[in-house]
Design a protein around this motif. Sequence first.
Motif, PDB file in Angstrom:
ATOM      1  N   ILE A  12       0.834  -1.201   0.000  1.00 37.82           N
ATOM      2  CA  ILE A  12       0.000   0.000   0.000  1.00 37.82           C
ATOM      3  C   ILE A  12       0.869   1.252   0.000  1.00 37.82           C
ATOM      4  O   ILE A  12       0.599   2.221  -0.718  1.00 37.82           O
ATOM      5  N   CYS A  13       1.931   1.233   0.795  1.00 38.48           N
ATOM      6  CA  CYS A  13       2.850   2.375   0.879  1.00 38.48           C
ATOM      7  C   CYS A  13       3.493   2.658  -0.477  1.00 38.48           C
ATOM      8  O   CYS A  13       3.571   3.814  -0.913  1.00 38.48           O
ATOM      9  N   LEU A  14       3.930   1.605  -1.174  1.00 40.24           N
ATOM     10  CA  LEU A  14       4.564   1.774  -2.476  1.00 40.24           C
ATOM     11  C   LEU A  14       3.565   2.319  -3.504  1.00 40.24           C
ATOM     12  O   LEU A  14       3.901   3.179  -4.326  1.00 40.24           O
ATOM     13  N   GLN A  15       2.326   1.822  -3.449  1.00 41.88           N
ATOM     14  CA  GLN A  15       1.314   2.314  -4.382  1.00 41.88           C
ATOM     15  C   GLN A  15       0.951   3.768  -4.087  1.00 41.88           C
ATOM     16  O   GLN A  15       0.773   4.572  -5.001  1.00 41.88           O
ATOM     17  N   ASP A  16       0.869   4.090  -2.797  1.00 42.06           N
ATOM     18  CA  ASP A  16       0.577   5.472  -2.426  1.00 42.06           C
ATOM     19  C   ASP A  16       1.680   6.420  -2.894  1.00 42.06           C
ATOM     20  O   ASP A  16       1.399   7.538  -3.345  1.00 42.06           O
ATOM     21  N   LYS A  72       4.274 -12.634  -4.919  1.00 41.38           N
ATOM     22  CA  LYS A  72       5.345 -11.831  -5.542  1.00 41.38           C
ATOM     23  C   LYS A  72       4.857 -11.217  -6.854  1.00 41.38           C
ATOM     24  O   LYS A  72       5.050 -10.023  -7.105  1.00 41.38           O
ATOM     25  N   ARG A  73       4.210 -12.025  -7.688  1.00 37.96           N
ATOM     26  CA  ARG A  73       3.721 -11.524  -8.963  1.00 37.96           C
ATOM     27  C   ARG A  73       2.639 -10.474  -8.779  1.00 37.96           C
ATOM     28  O   ARG A  73       2.609  -9.456  -9.468  1.00 37.96           O
ATOM     29  N   PHE A  74       1.723 -10.734  -7.848  1.00 43.11           N
ATOM     30  CA  PHE A  74       0.606  -9.806  -7.629  1.00 43.11           C
ATOM     31  C   PHE A  74       1.125  -8.437  -7.231  1.00 43.11           C
ATOM     32  O   PHE A  74       0.645  -7.410  -7.738  1.00 43.11           O
ATOM     33  N   GLU A  75       2.091  -8.395  -6.333  1.00 49.07           N
ATOM     34  CA  GLU A  75       2.629  -7.113  -5.878  1.00 49.07           C
ATOM     35  C   GLU A  75       3.304  -6.377  -7.039  1.00 49.07           C
ATOM     36  O   GLU A  75       3.078  -5.180  -7.242  1.00 49.07           O
ATOM     37  N   SER A  78       0.563  -5.258  -9.572  1.00 47.92           N
ATOM     38  CA  SER A  78      -0.255  -4.157  -9.057  1.00 47.92           C
ATOM     39  C   SER A  78       0.469  -2.827  -9.208  1.00 47.92           C
ATOM     40  O   SER A  78      -0.116  -1.827  -9.647  1.00 47.92           O
ATOM     41  N   LEU A  79       1.736  -2.820  -8.844  1.00 45.93           N
ATOM     42  CA  LEU A  79       2.537  -1.596  -8.969  1.00 45.93           C
ATOM     43  C   LEU A  79       2.691  -1.207 -10.434  1.00 45.93           C
ATOM     44  O   LEU A  79       2.608  -0.026 -10.794  1.00 45.93           O
ATOM     45  N   SER A  80       2.907  -2.201 -11.285  1.00 43.87           N
ATOM     46  CA  SER A  80       3.085  -1.939 -12.707  1.00 43.87           C
ATOM     47  C   SER A  80       1.800  -1.408 -13.345  1.00 43.87           C
ATOM     48  O   SER A  80       1.845  -0.499 -14.184  1.00 43.87           O
TER      49      SER A  80
END
Length: 323
Positions: A12-16, A72-75, A78-80
Amino acid sequence: MDSIKKQVKSLICLQDQQIFQFEHKVGINNIIMFIDSNKYIHNFVPNYQTLIRNNEWPFSDAFIPTYEGFIKRFEETSLSYVAKAISLFGSVQSGKIDYVAFETAVLSEAARGREGKRSKIGLDNQQEILIDELMTLLQAVWTPELGDVEEKANIIVQTVLSGHSSAAELSEKFVEYIEICNEEVTLTNLEATDLKSGGLVKKLLREFCCYSLEKFNKQLKQYRAVYKKLKAKAGIIAAKRQGKIKLTEQIANRIDSIGDNTSRFLQLIKQIDHLNFLNDNIDVKYSFKSWPGLIHWTVFANAMKRTGSTSSITTTGQLLLNF
């Protein structure tokens, strides 16, 4: 559950961080004006779903499904997906959709789809694998005094401890906003209401309202009408969580008493809980049903309009190369 909560908070922090940089660079007012003037906003989700279902997307799921591999893939995906939406914003804002923009959106959606329902290694399939293993374990140790095994299993797998579902969080945040501020939001008072509400306005806009002030104010009106019911609902959610904790302890004690694999039972609970949170919270806020999805859909819709192709991503791409 602590390790999963840390992992969730990290994502969440990385997406924010991505989104805050986007807002700073483009300006949140500019994003809002684009979204509220976007002709696709009211029906893009079902149209996007139809496009997804009617096409073959370029991804491979020819792997052995594992929980660790999926997480691992989902994270990463999601960011991508958010990053690709941000990179496409300039194109959709100008209305100039070329082949490169279209290809970017197609490959971004393909990667997202690899983690979803249409994939053998996606979230739904992985969750099914874990739930099947959990049911096998429960049926091997179950006793009548624990109640109906199917009913108790549903309590365990549907109640999330690692965080709120987006639906629960949405109503909770609007209740909080109503109690603190309760004003309709416009571009003129956006900064003032956000400051007054402690950042709730912008949080609700970016995570639940697709950056649409029209949607924000419509939901505010709806939640005002059921305010008292929502206050009571918060207690029900808390009770369900406590019920899951108590039930998990009872089953763990039963498994332990017969010398069976308690650690695997608890691990399965945590892993299923984690997948539930990703599906019910992260995927809702940052995926194709939210503003990143609207940006992707705007690329697809404009490309199909430009080429006259209405359903095939392959045909649309081929036609775009001729422009």
